[in-house]
Design an enzyme around this catalytic site. Structure first.
Site, short mmCIF file in Angstrom:
data_model
loop_
_atom_site.label_atom_id
_atom_site.label_comp_id
_atom_site.label_asym_id
_atom_site.label_seq_id
_atom_site.Cartn_x
_atom_site.Cartn_y
_atom_site.Cartn_z
CD GLU A 34 -9.12 23.55 -2.55
OE1 GLU A 34 -9.20 24.78 -2.61
OE2 GLU A 34 -8.47 22.86 -3.37
CD GLU A 75 -6.89 23.64 -6.08
OE1 GLU A 75 -5.84 22.97 -6.28
OE2 GLU A 75 -7.00 24.45 -5.14
CG PHE A 98 -9.11 32.58 -4.97
CD1 PHE A 98 -9.54 33.90 -4.76
CD2 PHE A 98 -8.87 31.80 -3.86
CE1 PHE A 98 -9.70 34.41 -3.48
CE2 PHE A 98 -9.03 32.30 -2.57
CZ PHE A 98 -9.45 33.62 -2.39
CG PHE A 101 -6.87 28.28 -7.00
CD1 PHE A 101 -5.88 29.25 -6.98
CD2 PHE A 101 -7.51 27.99 -5.81
CE1 PHE A 101 -5.55 29.94 -5.81
CE2 PHE A 101 -7.18 28.66 -4.63
CZ PHE A 101 -6.21 29.63 -4.64
CG HIS A 144 -5.32 34.48 -4.13
ND1 HIS A 144 -4.01 34.14 -4.30
CD2 HIS A 144 -5.86 33.50 -3.37
CE1 HIS A 144 -3.76 33.01 -3.66
NE2 HIS A 144 -4.87 32.60 -3.08
#
Lengths: 342, 327
Positions: A34, A75, A98, A101, A144
């Site tokens: 991303e 993802e 991160f 994820f 995060h």
């Protein structure tokens, strides 16, 4: 006359240089993630971001959108696509922005990436790299800021590395990309933000071997084992201990799987005391694993039980006063060392 | 429908205006807090106030709202106390989450706000579960989940739409399409160029609405909420909107979008539109609207002072709310 000039790069610049060199060296290297370029599909805004942590800038301009692919927020889709691409002739890099994820794409990492080579009888290779960010300290709260090494190293089919400075970051990213097996690279956010930067990074391409620890400081009284950002914290703690008259050796683990047991054990056998400093949750952590290995293989050499110094067994809090307590600090490390040595 | 013929109750119209303005002023202050270094940054909702306002106008405290990383506007529209929200942003003990969650995780179950969420698409299945709970318990409350155009590419949305449809669950899937997933344009990332169209594949209504127009959002949401309350199942709403600021903190959106595009949306500003609507339809005077705005500013100043004056959490809070003590 030999030049003594230092070619100081930030962590992000060093990793970016590794990517450029590996893209140049091997046309099968591709990148997906991303905003790895940003402004996708708009030529006037090409490379608007260059990655959230600025690791991947400049690649799309040089190597084009066929090899440098911004993805939708999917993802599970693009990490799984990296597995398929790796199995069929490419050498993909997937950017999992991160580490938390992994909750979205765990199926692809744990069920496919880590297992295909073994369950297909070794007949399929997966030369792919997942880069991801770890660590607290930037006010990003529970989802995060995690570290999560242990859930990745738990899988036999994944190699895992955690660089600690611009020099080894460049070499470990190059090594990960060239490796024929899946490698997860954990990049700490504080290091990417500039902490510990400005050291010499050779311009020429090089690899830092996966499976090797480093010893950034020699010492005789106690071994402090750091991982990524906590190596930086250990080096600070060693300075505090120096002022108190104690000599700490710092081992920078770098490779979490495979582990450099020799480097760990030889240091511990020499200093006879050890603290493992790990920002991950404590239960079943790298610190726990190392503690077990040291207890099994160097028990007779120890003057004191191994100490695990992890983050607390809690999610990462948002409030700056709580977050400051969360990460093992140089003061806490030194205090733990003094509790043994004094 | 002309402006003078609106059938929306006056109280509701005024509540919507107050809410739009309160969100705007709160978000402006949150940005000032970040600019002054008191917080590390937020995902600003400025420009996107109308969608949750028009939808939450139909909701009760016992209806559920679930948000995403950009959720201050969802929280305010659902009635979460702005003193506690500002305290949460500043990491204070008096915050909605005792300072432990911060900007991306604001929650207040007493108001049916079951949380902002930092992982894109992550709350969509949870909202589906809230709707399941209402149905199984025989209640008529509904569940609303807000997500962005970016999240429309996550599998969680597709799995949830399918589940909600086969089980006929009272849930509204509300896509706030602000045209950008971080710096990635909608037209690059979303195949078919429509989120609403995807509803057809899951056998539910999919509606596109002007997300800058709170009246239109209100009307579309009214049908969807009533449908859900009647037990007729889920609806997907795609509200076309725009975030005026960058994705997060200091991100400068001029790096990936044009000034002309920004101006196009700012000219359609949801607050300007509503001001004009209320004045032209005779619902409120310009002076009354100015009073409301001043009131909102005063509330935000009070909230900020409350947050600044509040204590930080005690360090022992680090290990509270943990199920298991270890080591």
């Amino acid at each position: 006359m030999v030049s003594t000039s230092v070619r100081a790069l930030t962590y992000a610049q060093a990793v970016n240089e590794a990517f450029h060199q590996e893209f140049e060296r091997d046309p099968s290297v591709i990148l997906m993630g991303e905003d790895v370029a940003g402004g996708a599909g708009r030529s006037e805004f090409e490379d608007a971001w260059g990655g959230v942590f600025k690791l991947t800038g400049g690649l799309i301009g040089k190597f084009g959108p066929e090899r440098v692919r911004d993805t939708p927020i999917s993802e599970n889709g693009f990490v799984g696509a990296a597995v398929g691409a790796a199995a069929t002739g490419l050498r993909p890099i997937a950017d999992l922005m991160f580490v938390g994820f992994v909750g979205v794409c765990g199926d692809q990492i744990f069920n496919n990436m880590s297992k295909m080579h073994y369950m297909f009888g070794g007949k399929v290779k997966l030369p792919l790299t997942v880069i991801t960010s770890t660590g607290a300290g930037v006010g990003s709260a529970a989802q995060h800021s995690e570290t999560l090494y242990s859930i990745f190293v738990h899988f036999p089919g994944l190699k895992c590395v955690a660089p600690s400075n611009p020099y080894n970051a460049k070499g470990l990213h190059a090594a990960a990309i060239r490796d024929d097996d899946p490698v997860i690279v954990f990049n700490n956010k504080q290091l990417m933000g500039g902490v510990g930067g400005g050291i010499h990074v050779p311009e020429d391409s090089y690899v830092f071997p996966i499976g090797k620890a480093d010893r950034p400081k020699e010492g005789t009284d106690i071994t402090l084992i750091g991982i990524s950002y906590t190596t930086y914290q250990c080096l600070k703690a060693a300075e505090i201990l120096e002022q108190k008259g104690f000599s700490a050796e710092v081992i920078d683990l770098l490779s979490l799987s495979p582990l450099d047991e020799d480097a760990v054990l030889s240091s511990v056998k020499k200093t006879r005391n050890v603290i493992i400093v790990d920002e991950d949750y404590p239960m079943c952590s790298m610190a726990s694993e190392l503690s077990a290995i040291i207890a099994e293989q160097a028990f007779d050499f120890l003057d004191s039980p191994p100490i695990r110094l992890n983050a607390p067994h809690a999610s990462v809090p948002y409030s700056p006063v709580l977050e400051a307590e969360y990460i093992p600090s140089p003061e806490k490390i030194a205090q733990a060392a003094l509790s043994i040595l004094e | 429908m002309t402006k003078s013929q609106s059938s929306i109750p006056k109280d509701t119209l005024m509540w919507m205006y107050e809410t739009l303005v309160l969100i705007r002023r709160f978000e402006e202050q949150a940005k000032r807090e970040a600019d002054q270094g008191r917080i590390l940054g937020t995902h600003s909702a400025i420009g996107e106030e109308a969608t949750p306002t028009g939808i939450c106008a139909h909701l009760r405290d016992d209806d559920y709202v679930l948000g995403n990383h950009r959720s201050h506007h969802h929280c305010i529209a659902k009635g979460v106390d702005i003193n506690e929200m500002m305290a949460e942003l500043l990491g204070k003990a008096t915050g909605t989450n005792k300072g432990k969650g911060g900007t991306m995780h604001i929650a207040d179950a007493t108001k049916g706000m079951l949380g902002a969420n930092g992982v894109v698409g992550s709350n969509i299945p949870v909202a589906t579960g809230c709707a399941l709970s209402a149905k199984v318990q025989g209640k008529d409350n509904v569940s609303v989940v807000f997500f962005g155009d970016g999240a429309s590419s996550q599998g969680s949305l597709h799995e949830s739409m399918n589940l909600a449809s086969i089980w006929n669950l009272p849930v509204l899937f509300v896509c706030e399409n602000n045209r950008y997933a971080e710096s990635t344009p909608f037209e690059y990332a979303v195949a078919g160029q429509s989120v609403a169209n995807r509803a057809a594949g899951y056998g539910m209504p999919g509606v596109t609405v002007d997300g800058q127009n709170v009246i239109e959002v209100y009307e579309v949401a009214g049908e969807a909420v009533e449908r859900a309350r009647r037990g007729e199942g889920p609806t997907l709403i795609e509200a076309m909107t725009y975030r005026y600021h960058g994705h997060f903190g200091a991100d400068n959106p001029r790096g990936y979008r044009t000034a002309e595009e920004q101006k196009y949306y700012e000219d359609k500003d949801c607050i300007l539109y509503m001001e004009q609507f209320l004045i032209e339809s005779g619902v409120a005077t310009k002076e009354r609207l100015e009073e409301i705005d001043n009131d909102a500013k005063a509330k935000v100043i009070k909230a900020t002072q409350f947050a600044i004056d509040s204590p930080y959490p005690d360090p022992s809070e680090l290990l509270s709310d943990v199920y298991i003590k270890y080591p």
